[in-house]
Enzyme design. Sequence first.
Site, PDB file in Angstrom:
ATOM      1  N   ASP A 291      -5.025  54.487 120.467  1.00  0.00           N
ATOM      2  CA  ASP A 291      -6.102  55.436 120.224  1.00  0.00           C
ATOM      3  C   ASP A 291      -5.696  56.775 120.854  1.00  0.00           C
ATOM      4  OD1 ASP A 291      -8.430  56.591 119.339  1.00  0.00           O
ATOM      5  OD2 ASP A 291      -9.727  54.967 119.996  1.00  0.00           O
TER       6      ASP A 291
HETATM    7  C1  BGC Z   1     -11.391  57.361 118.198  1.00  0.00           C
HETATM    8  C2  BGC Z   1     -10.792  56.631 117.030  1.00  0.00           C
HETATM    9  C3  BGC Z   1     -10.300  57.607 116.000  1.00  0.00           C
HETATM   10  C4  BGC Z   1      -9.304  58.549 116.658  1.00  0.00           C
HETATM   11  C5  BGC Z   1      -8.684  59.539 115.720  1.00  0.00           C
HETATM   12  C6  BGC Z   1     -10.471  58.445 118.715  1.00  0.00           C
HETATM   13  O1  BGC Z   1     -11.089  59.233 119.668  1.00  0.00           O
HETATM   14  O2  BGC Z   1     -11.682  56.417 119.218  1.00  0.00           O
HETATM   15  O3  BGC Z   1     -11.716  55.728 116.482  1.00  0.00           O
HETATM   16  O4  BGC Z   1      -9.729  56.935 114.916  1.00  0.00           O
HETATM   17  O5  BGC Z   1      -9.965  59.250 117.692  1.00  0.00           O
HETATM   18  O6  BGC Z   1      -9.554  60.521 115.343  1.00  0.00           O
END
Ligand code: BGC
Length: 763
Positions: A291
Amino acid sequence: MRARQCRSAVLILTLLLSSAPLFAQGAPLVNAGVEARVDALLGQMTLAEKIGQLNQFSGGGPTGPGTGRTGYGEMVAAGQIGSIFNVTGAKQTNGLQRIAMTQSRLKIPLIFGLDVIHGYRTTFPVPLALASSWDPSLVENAAAAAAREASAEGIRWTFSPMVDIARDARWGRTTEGAGEDPYLGAAMAAAYVRGYQGTRLDDPSSIAACAKHFVGYGAVEGGRDYNTTEIPDRLLRNVYLPPFYAAVRAGSATVMSAFNPLNEVPATANAFTLQQILKREWGFRGFVVSDWTAIKELMAQGIANDGASAARKALLAGVDMDMESGLYLNELTAQVNSGAVPMAAIDDSVRRILRIKFALGLFEHPYVAESDTPNRLDPVHMELARTAAEESIILLKNGDSRPSLPLAGGTRSVALIGPLADDARNMLGSWAGRGNPADVVTLRAALSDYAAKHNWRLSVEKGVEIIGGSDAGIAAAVDAARHADVVLLAVGENAPDMSGEAASRSRLGLPGLQERLVEAVTATGKPTVLIVFSGRPLVLTPLADKVSAIVQAWFPGIQAGPALVRLLTGEANFSARSTVSFPRAVGQEPLYYSQLNTGRPAGKVDLTHPPTNGNEKYVSRYIDETNSPLFAFGYGLSYSKFEFGPPSVSVTTISARALNAGGQTLRVSAEIRNTSSRDGVEVVQLYIRLRGTSVARPVRELKGFQRVALGAGESRHVEFTLGREELRFWNIDMKDIVEPAALTVWIASDSQSGQSTDVQITE
Ligand code: BGC
């Protein structure tokens, strides 16, 4: 502990291989042709080029934390980037792709990612709403529509579905998933993957799915985002992992690791979940992306003292691609040169990423047609968005003694009140893809049309803001209510700030001055329909008693208004059922139907008042609130009325041995009748309870559901099959098997009602 985990790994693998193909029906990720190409390409790559493939950066916005840049041309030309996300538009993706395909030495295409969560340009209802449809084929169609729109602009990878089980409504990300139940969650997870990936990943209109967040994220303590989770291995396997397994089995090309520490090991460096379970036990052949900056966060989480160890720990634990931290790019070369990270580990991650790039056909079709970029909404997708909203909006209450909805044909004067009555932005939810508020038809817009056609008098008052503001508008709202036959009160949360990521709440009532607005308007005595727009189940007590009807609209997407008007006026019928339990008070959280029984269940004790004697006191209860939810999992009303006959079973005893061997099943059925004069859809739900097992099993578990359309007066024999899949669980020895047990089966309209019958599962 380790030895036990190893033994169980072998057992699981054997069971999985004998029971289900690892990539059943999904788009094939692995075939001989692709593997040969991956090998040939890997053989030509330098260490720097290999490491380059492991990095993903966010373009198109402010400077990325991992690079401090906004422009990525040079890095792409130098082969330092495998994926870019948050860049949209065919021209933009083609531009960067052209650099990869013409200026980098090996001409490896980029894979463009984006959070396409509930639609791209056509914004569908938020995932929690879509799940309320209990209609996997609807979810599949919505995901396929999103894939067509995103892929047309060069996006071939979405960070969806979020398949985290969410049992605590304080967690803002409840809105992004399918709710509290692993069975329903698994069905929805597979549906999204099928929709995004189609039957062929190399179809240019397919996009790679990403099941996230692996794993346990929904169990963050106190519902506070990014917080710690403590989930024993058995609970992990029985509740939190099944939706991921379903996604992987459906062929999900990628998986995203979570932010949370799981049992003291951050998910980003958790070899047990990533290497052992996902990659070894399940045989996952796609790749894992971290993430956002999560690899760097291993330092704050306390298991790495510098970037080098953070990168090493994440990679060795099985995170193949680094989203945004830049640590793989900056640290892995030295780690490989020093021998701390074996080349085989790098090769494995690179292989996985290349495999998906080949499987997507990116080497053959790296670009998209720029002229085809759609500038307007596709009418077919819009129609689907309206159907999706109609199937997602739940009727929670309809009158005290007689129904208040549908709005009677004679209704002439309607007051539409509330801060969400005409709010386009909020209808899009918290992850709107490339959704545009200008495409939204609000409730006010749709109702104005309807009112004009049917000679209704419509007055509209905002009353108060969603958050903050003053109570100056309440008087006008009350006045409008007084002059109307019926009031529609559109209230709720602010989607971007109050639901989704980093939007945990410690209070779950209507925010701001909205409760005051509801109280003032209902004090007029006019019949009032509360329409709640929110990303989570809110605490609706005590307002629920003051209004005549409650419609849970969630954030319904671009067709919010038309769908609501059709439902409210009875042109369409309600069929949605909740996939989360609505708390009466925040203190009940985490709240879910599938609980274990205690040794002192409250049973028949009247919980509506504080205990007055020992019998009322020494049971599992609150002294100041009942245990039950205000609205239960599986609950939802319709304009039709359905009656359930008693369930019958094909056999009253069945052996665990036969069930475990596979093939043997038992059938459960019941007669469902639409006793009303209105055609409708009932969501028929099958629940089980197992007693006498080696570990305690929940008081009820969902194990089947069907949306059954029944014409007025029609009845249907509805049948379910229970076999190994439905009856197994991880037992005291951490074996995933069916045990001898007393089995109770319900066929019901929600998790709290229904008639049951018993079956003996013998040795
Ligand atoms: C979130 C994810 C997301 C990623 C990309 C993160 O902060 O937890 O779910 O896919 O950002 O935008």
